[in-house]
Design a protein around this motif. Structure first.
Motif, PDB file in Angstrom:
ATOM      1  N   PRO A   1       0.905  -1.453  -0.174  1.00  0.00           N
ATOM      2  CA  PRO A   1       0.020  -0.287  -0.311  1.00  0.00           C
ATOM      3  C   PRO A   1       0.775   0.870  -0.132  1.00  0.00           C
ATOM      4  N   VAL A   2       1.272   1.506  -1.062  1.00  0.00           N
ATOM      5  CA  VAL A   2       1.996   3.146  -1.440  1.00  0.00           C
ATOM      6  C   VAL A   2       0.578   3.784  -1.600  1.00  0.00           C
ATOM      7  N   GLU A   3      -0.304   3.934  -2.251  1.00  0.00           N
ATOM      8  CA  GLU A   3      -1.251   4.666  -2.506  1.00  0.00           C
ATOM      9  C   GLU A   3      -1.936   6.172  -1.122  1.00  0.00           C
TER      10      GLU A   3
ATOM     11  N   ALA B   1       4.882   6.251   9.422  1.00  0.00           N
ATOM     12  CA  ALA B   1       4.085   6.121   8.481  1.00  0.00           C
ATOM     13  C   ALA B   1       2.635   6.871   9.824  1.00  0.00           C
ATOM     14  N   TYR B   2       2.702   6.334  10.646  1.00  0.00           N
ATOM     15  CA  TYR B   2       1.060   6.710  11.418  1.00  0.00           C
ATOM     16  C   TYR B   2       1.584   8.119  11.530  1.00  0.00           C
TER      17      TYR B   2
ATOM     18  N   GLY C   1      15.691   4.735   7.067  1.00  0.00           N
ATOM     19  CA  GLY C   1      16.194   4.455   6.350  1.00  0.00           C
ATOM     20  C   GLY C   1      15.675   4.877   4.632  1.00  0.00           C
ATOM     21  N   VAL C   2      16.067   4.930   3.427  1.00  0.00           N
ATOM     22  CA  VAL C   2      15.993   5.556   2.384  1.00  0.00           C
ATOM     23  C   VAL C   2      14.258   5.104   1.901  1.00  0.00           C
TER      24      VAL C   2
ATOM     25  N   HIS D   1       8.703   6.033  -0.037  1.00  0.00           N
ATOM     26  CA  HIS D   1       7.564   5.641   0.423  1.00  0.00           C
ATOM     27  C   HIS D   1       6.286   7.101   1.289  1.00  0.00           C
ATOM     28  N   LEU D   2       7.111   7.251   2.170  1.00  0.00           N
ATOM     29  CA  LEU D   2       6.365   7.943   3.068  1.00  0.00           C
ATOM     30  C   LEU D   2       6.167   9.621   1.659  1.00  0.00           C
ATOM     31  N   LEU D   3       7.399  10.016   0.986  1.00  0.00           N
ATOM     32  CA  LEU D   3       6.928  11.032   0.296  1.00  0.00           C
ATOM     33  C   LEU D   3       5.327  10.858  -0.195  1.00  0.00           C
ATOM     34  N   THR D   4       5.369   9.389  -0.942  1.00  0.00           N
ATOM     35  CA  THR D   4       4.301   9.225  -1.510  1.00  0.00           C
ATOM     36  C   THR D   4       3.195   9.601  -0.966  1.00  0.00           C
ATOM     37  N   LEU D   5       2.831   9.460   0.392  1.00  0.00           N
ATOM     38  CA  LEU D   5       2.139   9.356   1.016  1.00  0.00           C
ATOM     39  C   LEU D   5       1.577  11.200   1.460  1.00  0.00           C
ATOM     40  N   ARG D   6       2.512  12.081   0.765  1.00  0.00           N
ATOM     41  CA  ARG D   6       1.660  13.248   1.071  1.00  0.00           C
ATOM     42  C   ARG D   6       0.014  13.580   0.650  1.00  0.00           C
TER      43      ARG D   6
END
Length: 502
Positions: free
Chosen positions: A270-272, A404-405, A437-438, A443-448
């Motif tokens: 789940p990256v979206e 992520a949370y 980690g990179v 991945h977190l940048l995709t959750l903007r």
């Protein structure tokens, strides 16, 4: 995401569903989707379809034990997911087996989905399994994932309208470390609430109710997803939100058809952003979420030094920086006042450089600093009036996040920027269990969200590893010792700036 050739190993101890939707079949599909190698220990062969459960045929304990011994020599588990148990003999065997495995493998993660009924309504486990022997099992797991009916049974509370917190407290009192109570079985028009309880923590997520009849195996899939994320080193709070995002994505793939009860479709990682649930905020955060905090007026912030003295501000501010932070520790009130006042006066001489004060928001507001930076503990400790005071002052707010949370939660109050860390191990702060980690940064940048808040990467970043961080597309990199302990700080600053501007 898992990229190593050797994948973490998940054991699923559960029943086989010949209709293919739940049990071991759902566990295998979910584990594979999330980068796990899955080994199966079948407790029973069930005969069922979408309408009825015909029979439950237990597997002898002797065969289960033989499978354990064989797998241990070749494929020891990073995590175990427990589903249906068919009789007390299996439960007694499992308690003894887990005690042994926990001694041999202290880092073993165990997630239990207390499957008491099939989705079509009939009992899958004898009622005595919810008694004392099952309590022995709960003391050996890391997380149990009941729905409301199962939670009430495990808590020995026959009032299914009791608050989930009451059921969780009862299970935790019985020795279960963490309880995730799912809300999908509750009647609600639009929203499902899942709640996670452990120690003094209570986290809650809101997700849209699935508009589909294809829900068979959803509970199995959620618990297996949680076990898979935990096995890969994810913190419990992040595994919670990522497992729910996985399920939201799964339901989105299913046909919007209520005429047929079908198996849930296991998706990819789940990256979206669209599939991530909303984090239920405390009252203070909810009060400021709608208006948010002032924007910085620039997306790419470049190099972001974090320093511990006014002397370092004097050295660095003239070097073309757009942002800098003063982090003061172990100082008296008078020392703090003097340093922050000096820092703000110095910043007025370099208006292109945005000065953020770490933690001391009252003094930052009093002396007119450009911004204040808060860690998660400080943010959560603020009462409604205090957070509203920060917002109403017009000062900019930066927030630290770790996973992520916290990232999703912090975005909901619309801060001026978000920091993600620690990217690498760092000597300035103990970040045990929170190294991102990179790959996770990417991945977190995709959750903007749509506001596209500037993102700062921090933690252990040096000239040697900066390129891998910058390549993720992050808007800024924050550094501490890479500048303050450099042989030549000006050369270090120049080196970072040239990489960021390339």
């Amino acid at each position: 995401m898992i990229k190593n050739k050797k994948r973490p190993i998940l054991w699923t101890i559960a029943g086989s569903d010949c209709s293919g939707g739940a049990g071991i079949q759902a566990d295998v599909k979910t584990g594979h989707a999330l980068g796990m190698e899955v080994c199966t220990l079948m407790t029973a062969n069930t005969v069922q379809n979408s309408q009825k459960l015909v029979s439950v045929n237990p597997v002898p304990v002797e065969l289960l034990q033989q499978q354990v011994e064989t797998l241990l020599s070749d494929k020891p588990p990073a995590a175990i997911k427990i589903g249906m148990l068919a009789n007390n003999a299996q439960l007694d065997w499992l308690v003894k087996t887990l005690k042994r495995l926990k001694r041999q493998h202290p880092d073993l993660v165990v997630v239990c989905d207390p499957v008491m009924k099939a989705s079509v309504g009939q009992h899958l486990m004898v009622e005595s399994l919810a008694g004392m022997l099952y309590e022995d099992l709960l003391q050996l797991v890391d997380v149990v994932t009941p729905n409301h009916c199962e939670a009430a049974g495990l808590a020995s509370d026959f009032n299914e309208s009791s608050p989930p917190s009451q059921w969780a407290a009862a299970m935790i009192d019985k020795g279960c470390p963490a309880v995730l109570i799912t809300g999908g079985h509750c009647e609600s028009a639009d929203t499902v609430t899942d709640e996670l309880f452990w120690a003094e923590h209570h986290l809650a997520l809101h997700s849209p109710r699935a508009q589909t009849g294809y829900g068979h195996g959803s509970g199995c899939s959620l618990s297996t997803a949680l076990a898979s994320f935990l096995a890969q080193g994810t913190l419990l709070r992040d595994a919670f939100i990522q497992a729910q995002a996985f399920m939201n994505k799964a339901f989105a793939l299913c046909p919007q058809d209520y005429s047929y009860y079908g198996a849930v479709i296991q998706p990819t990682w789940p990256v979206e952003k669209s599939f991530y649930p909303q984090v239920v905020m405390n009252d203070a955060m909810h009060a400021v979420a709608e208006a948010g905090f002032p924007e910085l007026g620039v997306q790419k912030l470049g190099l972001y030094p974090v320093v511990d003295s006014v002397e370092w501000l004097k050295r660095l501010m003239p070097l073309g920086l757009q942002i800098i932070q003063l982090r003061l520790k172990n100082q008296t009130e008078d020392e703090l006042r003097d340093a922050i006042q000096q820092a703000v006066e110095l910043a007025r001489q370099h208006p292109q450089c945005r000065l953020f004060i770490n933690d001391h928001w009252q003094l930052a507001i009093e002396y007119g600093a450009y911004g204040v930076h808060l860690g998660q503990e400080d943010l959560q400790a603020l009462c409604k009036a205090e957070l509203q005071t920060i917002q109403q002052s017009g000062i900019r707010l930066g927030i630290s996040t770790h996973g992520a949370y916290e990232f999703v939660l912090s975005q909901q109050i619309k801060p001026s920027y978000l920091a993600i860390g620690a990217i690498f191990p760092t000597r300035t702060k103990d970040m045990t269990g929170q190294i991102q980690g990179v790959d996770n940064l990417r991945h977190l940048l995709t959750l903007r969200d749509a506001r596209n808040t500037p993102i700062v990467a921090i933690g252990g970043i040096t000239l040697e590893n900066a390129d891998s961080v910058i390549a993720t597309g992050v808007d800024s990199i924050a550094v501490v010792t890479a500048i303050t302990e450099a042989d030549d700080y000006q050369t270090a600053v120049s080196g970072f700036q040239s990489r960021l501007n390339a």
